[in-house]
Design a protein around this motif. Sequence first.
Motif, PDB file in Angstrom:
ATOM      1  N   ARG A   7       0.827  -1.216   0.000  1.00 51.96           N
ATOM      2  CA  ARG A   7       0.000   0.000   0.000  1.00 51.96           C
ATOM      3  C   ARG A   7       0.858   1.262   0.000  1.00 51.96           C
ATOM      4  O   ARG A   7       0.617   2.197  -0.773  1.00 51.96           O
ATOM      5  N   ALA A   8       1.883   1.296   0.862  1.00 52.22           N
ATOM      6  CA  ALA A   8       2.750   2.472   0.938  1.00 52.22           C
ATOM      7  C   ALA A   8       3.466   2.715  -0.389  1.00 52.22           C
ATOM      8  O   ALA A   8       3.578   3.858  -0.844  1.00 52.22           O
ATOM      9  N   THR A   9       3.918   1.653  -1.021  1.00 48.89           N
ATOM     10  CA  THR A   9       4.620   1.793  -2.301  1.00 48.89           C
ATOM     11  C   THR A   9       3.671   2.276  -3.383  1.00 48.89           C
ATOM     12  O   THR A   9       3.993   3.177  -4.159  1.00 48.89           O
ATOM     13  N   ARG A  10       2.481   1.687  -3.418  1.00 47.89           N
ATOM     14  CA  ARG A  10       1.493   2.119  -4.420  1.00 47.89           C
ATOM     15  C   ARG A  10       1.176   3.599  -4.261  1.00 47.89           C
ATOM     16  O   ARG A  10       1.184   4.364  -5.238  1.00 47.89           O
ATOM     17  N   LEU A  11       0.935   4.027  -3.021  1.00 52.67           N
ATOM     18  CA  LEU A  11       0.608   5.435  -2.782  1.00 52.67           C
ATOM     19  C   LEU A  11       1.779   6.357  -3.100  1.00 52.67           C
ATOM     20  O   LEU A  11       1.597   7.425  -3.683  1.00 52.67           O
TER      21      LEU A  11
END
Length: 91
Positions: A7-11
């Motif tokens: 999630r952090a990478t996608r965001l």
Amino acid sequence: MFKDRLRATRLSRGFTAQTLADQLCMGLRNYQKYESGDARPTFEGLVTLADFLSVPTDFLLGRDDYLKSLGVSVDVSLECPPRRPRPQKNR
């Protein structure tokens, strides 16, 4: 750990969940299960995610010590907005 890193990478890369679902040729709800921790990708799916997000698979898997031993650093902030609470099911 995987779900949070994904999630952090996608965001941090500015992608929507739908964009990643499309890359994996799956529906949005199935992809969202990865970010909620209710499912995990196949090996091939993990590689596709890492390639698309331009990070090592080891980063998504939380193998920071291993990456550090190789001198690899990843430019992803692990700070991201809180998740929305899941709706409660009526009984």
